[in-house]
Motif scaffolding. Structure first.
Motif, PDB file in Angstrom:
ATOM      1  N   TYR A 136       0.752  -1.460   0.023  1.00  0.00           N
ATOM      2  CA  TYR A 136       0.141   0.035  -0.194  1.00  0.00           C
ATOM      3  C   TYR A 136       0.878   1.121  -0.097  1.00  0.00           C
ATOM      4  N   HIS A 137       0.751   1.946  -0.858  1.00  0.00           N
ATOM      5  CA  HIS A 137       1.625   3.213  -1.291  1.00  0.00           C
ATOM      6  C   HIS A 137       1.102   4.447  -1.081  1.00  0.00           C
ATOM      7  N   ASP A 138      -0.463   4.440  -0.728  1.00  0.00           N
ATOM      8  CA  ASP A 138      -1.113   5.739  -0.861  1.00  0.00           C
ATOM      9  C   ASP A 138      -1.033   6.645   0.305  1.00  0.00           C
ATOM     10  N   GLU A 139      -0.445   6.039   1.307  1.00  0.00           N
ATOM     11  CA  GLU A 139      -0.258   6.706   2.547  1.00  0.00           C
ATOM     12  C   GLU A 139       1.177   6.283   3.237  1.00  0.00           C
ATOM     13  N   GLY A 140       1.792   7.401   3.722  1.00  0.00           N
ATOM     14  CA  GLY A 140       2.979   7.060   4.475  1.00  0.00           C
ATOM     15  C   GLY A 140       3.912   8.442   4.712  1.00  0.00           C
ATOM     16  N   TYR A 141       5.117   8.423   4.636  1.00  0.00           N
ATOM     17  CA  TYR A 141       5.896   9.621   4.873  1.00  0.00           C
ATOM     18  C   TYR A 141       6.863   9.891   3.712  1.00  0.00           C
ATOM     19  N   LEU A 142       6.917  11.355   3.654  1.00  0.00           N
ATOM     20  CA  LEU A 142       7.770  11.927   2.440  1.00  0.00           C
ATOM     21  C   LEU A 142       8.763  12.472   3.248  1.00  0.00           C
ATOM     22  N   PHE A 143      10.117  12.294   2.913  1.00  0.00           N
ATOM     23  CA  PHE A 143      11.456  12.982   3.130  1.00  0.00           C
ATOM     24  C   PHE A 143      11.698  13.877   2.344  1.00  0.00           C
ATOM     25  N   LEU A 144      11.816  15.069   2.546  1.00  0.00           N
ATOM     26  CA  LEU A 144      12.460  16.064   1.311  1.00  0.00           C
ATOM     27  C   LEU A 144      13.796  16.710   2.013  1.00  0.00           C
ATOM     28  N   ASP A 145      14.667  16.635   1.172  1.00  0.00           N
ATOM     29  CA  ASP A 145      15.806  17.069   1.162  1.00  0.00           C
ATOM     30  C   ASP A 145      16.389  18.266   0.337  1.00  0.00           C
ATOM     31  N   ALA A 146      16.477  19.608   0.875  1.00  0.00           N
ATOM     32  CA  ALA A 146      16.628  20.124  -0.067  1.00  0.00           C
ATOM     33  C   ALA A 146      18.133  20.848  -0.231  1.00  0.00           C
ATOM     34  N   PHE A 147      18.609  21.590  -1.125  1.00  0.00           N
ATOM     35  CA  PHE A 147      20.047  21.599  -1.380  1.00  0.00           C
ATOM     36  C   PHE A 147      20.553  23.148  -1.271  1.00  0.00           C
ATOM     37  N   PRO A 148      21.664  23.414  -0.644  1.00  0.00           N
ATOM     38  CA  PRO A 148      22.438  22.470   0.132  1.00  0.00           C
ATOM     39  C   PRO A 148      21.885  22.455   1.453  1.00  0.00           C
ATOM     40  N   GLY A 149      22.569  21.625   2.283  1.00  0.00           N
ATOM     41  CA  GLY A 149      22.135  21.208   3.727  1.00  0.00           C
ATOM     42  C   GLY A 149      21.966  19.906   4.068  1.00  0.00           C
ATOM     43  N   LYS A 150      21.842  19.671   5.412  1.00  0.00           N
ATOM     44  CA  LYS A 150      21.534  18.357   5.836  1.00  0.00           C
ATOM     45  C   LYS A 150      20.305  18.113   6.587  1.00  0.00           C
ATOM     46  N   GLU A 151      19.405  19.061   6.330  1.00  0.00           N
ATOM     47  CA  GLU A 151      18.105  19.195   7.047  1.00  0.00           C
ATOM     48  C   GLU A 151      17.079  18.207   6.220  1.00  0.00           C
ATOM     49  N   THR A 152      16.533  17.342   6.888  1.00  0.00           N
ATOM     50  CA  THR A 152      15.083  16.727   5.985  1.00  0.00           C
ATOM     51  C   THR A 152      13.951  17.110   6.779  1.00  0.00           C
ATOM     52  N   GLN A 153      12.952  17.596   5.653  1.00  0.00           N
ATOM     53  CA  GLN A 153      11.803  17.962   6.114  1.00  0.00           C
ATOM     54  C   GLN A 153      10.668  16.640   6.017  1.00  0.00           C
ATOM     55  N   VAL A 154      10.131  16.316   7.201  1.00  0.00           N
ATOM     56  CA  VAL A 154       9.358  15.176   7.297  1.00  0.00           C
ATOM     57  C   VAL A 154       8.079  15.568   7.146  1.00  0.00           C
ATOM     58  N   TYR A 155       7.340  14.685   6.329  1.00  0.00           N
ATOM     59  CA  TYR A 155       5.746  14.928   6.061  1.00  0.00           C
ATOM     60  C   TYR A 155       5.180  13.726   5.998  1.00  0.00           C
ATOM     61  N   LEU A 156       3.939  13.818   6.368  1.00  0.00           N
ATOM     62  CA  LEU A 156       2.864  12.669   6.343  1.00  0.00           C
ATOM     63  C   LEU A 156       2.255  13.090   5.125  1.00  0.00           C
ATOM     64  N   TYR A 157       1.962  12.107   4.062  1.00  0.00           N
ATOM     65  CA  TYR A 157       1.375  12.393   2.779  1.00  0.00           C
ATOM     66  C   TYR A 157       0.149  11.206   2.886  1.00  0.00           C
ATOM     67  N   ARG A 158      -0.717  11.805   2.051  1.00  0.00           N
ATOM     68  CA  ARG A 158      -1.928  11.018   1.700  1.00  0.00           C
ATOM     69  C   ARG A 158      -2.412  11.054   0.196  1.00  0.00           C
ATOM     70  N   ILE A 159      -2.402  10.086  -0.783  1.00  0.00           N
ATOM     71  CA  ILE A 159      -2.848  10.355  -1.813  1.00  0.00           C
ATOM     72  C   ILE A 159      -4.220   9.759  -2.051  1.00  0.00           C
ATOM     73  N   THR A 160      -5.027  10.649  -2.754  1.00  0.00           N
ATOM     74  CA  THR A 160      -6.481  10.338  -3.107  1.00  0.00           C
ATOM     75  C   THR A 160      -6.705  10.537  -4.661  1.00  0.00           C
ATOM     76  N   VAL A 161      -7.539   9.480  -4.997  1.00  0.00           N
ATOM     77  CA  VAL A 161      -7.852   9.164  -6.319  1.00  0.00           C
ATOM     78  C   VAL A 161      -9.386   9.504  -6.643  1.00  0.00           C
ATOM     79  N   PHE A 162      -9.562  10.366  -7.562  1.00  0.00           N
ATOM     80  CA  PHE A 162     -10.976  10.713  -7.851  1.00  0.00           C
ATOM     81  C   PHE A 162     -11.105  10.869  -9.418  1.00  0.00           C
ATOM     82  N   GLN A 163     -12.286  10.561  -9.915  1.00  0.00           N
ATOM     83  CA  GLN A 163     -12.225  10.738 -11.441  1.00  0.00           C
ATOM     84  C   GLN A 163     -13.810  11.220 -11.784  1.00  0.00           C
TER      85      GLN A 163
END
Length: 239
Positions: A136-163
């Motif tokens: 199951y991939h539609d919910e979890g954590y997203l780690f985001l590393d900007a450049f430069p630096g060693k900080e990681t932004q941590v996000y909870l993510y949830r993907i929704t599907v609609f049509q």
């Protein structure tokens, strides 16, 4: 920045020179944002205005789906009534069509600049799973590393599907959890283990890291593009 009202075509004085002044000021502000590598929200607004111009030119009507979520159905219906009166006025409509002919290529050119910036940022992102990826991939954590630096932004993510009748869409919502400084003792893998201990409501979350190889503003470019890249990445995993 200098914004352009949603109903700029029909609002206020219907005069070619006046509308030209409004448009050029807005597009110059958009180009300034791109020059600072800030894509959002101006890129989304440009797309909305361009689609609206095309709808008006081809069908002489406004389409609610082309407007951003911040405009309500009630507000749109009022705008549509105003526009319908203008369509019935041949002289005013001629002015509108002249404005559209002038504005369309300028929007196209500015959108191309935004597209080039988007593709540059996107091509300099690396995305990969952290640890074992569950089914199951539609919910979890997203780690985001900007450049430069060693900080990681941590996000909870949830993907929704609609049509709708014709297409299926994927959207993504994120919630910032924390900012952490990585090091030899705190790798992405260790960070995931730490999160599992602290947030037991997600016992086996999908976790992905997006690393930027170029410096770009976090909120106005990196995060929005990383989110879209994650949606595409997850869609391939689920295919």
């Amino acid at each position: 920045m200098n914004t352009l009202p949603i109903n700029w075509l029909t609002e206020g004085l219907i005069d070619f020179e006046y509308k030209k002044y409004l448009l050029l000021a807005y597009l110059q502000a958009a180009k300034t944002e791109f020059g600072q590598q800030r894509l959002y929200p101006v890129f989304s607004d440009l797309i909305m205005h361009y689609r609206n111009l095309k709808q008006v030119k081809e069908h002489k009507q406004l389409v609610y789906e082309q407007f951003p979520q911040r405009i309500s159905r009630a507000d749109f219906e009022k705008l549509e009534l105003v526009y319908q009166k203008i369509v019935e006025d041949d002289e005013t409509m001629q002015q509108i069509e002249e404005i559209i002919q002038y504005a369309t290529p300028l929007f196209t050119q500015t959108l191309e600049e935004g597209k080039e910036l988007y593709e540059f940022v996107e091509s300099n992102l690396e995305i990969s799973p952290v640890g074992i990826t569950p089914m199951y991939h539609d919910e979890g954590y997203l780690f985001l590393d900007a450049f430069p630096g060693k900080e990681t932004q941590v996000y909870l993510y949830r993907i929704t599907v609609f049509q709708n009748t014709y297409e299926k869409y994927r959207g993504i919502n994120t919630q910032h959890v924390q900012t952490v400084r990585r090091g030899l003792a705190l790798t992405h893998e260790n960070l995931k283990v730490q999160l599992l201990k602290e947030h037991k409501e997600l016992p086996n979350p999908a976790t992905f890291v997006v690393v930027s190889k170029v410096p770009v503003p976090l909120e106005h470019s990196l995060l929005p593009i990383a989110k879209r890249s994650l949606v595409k990445y997850v869609a391939k995993l689920s295919a």
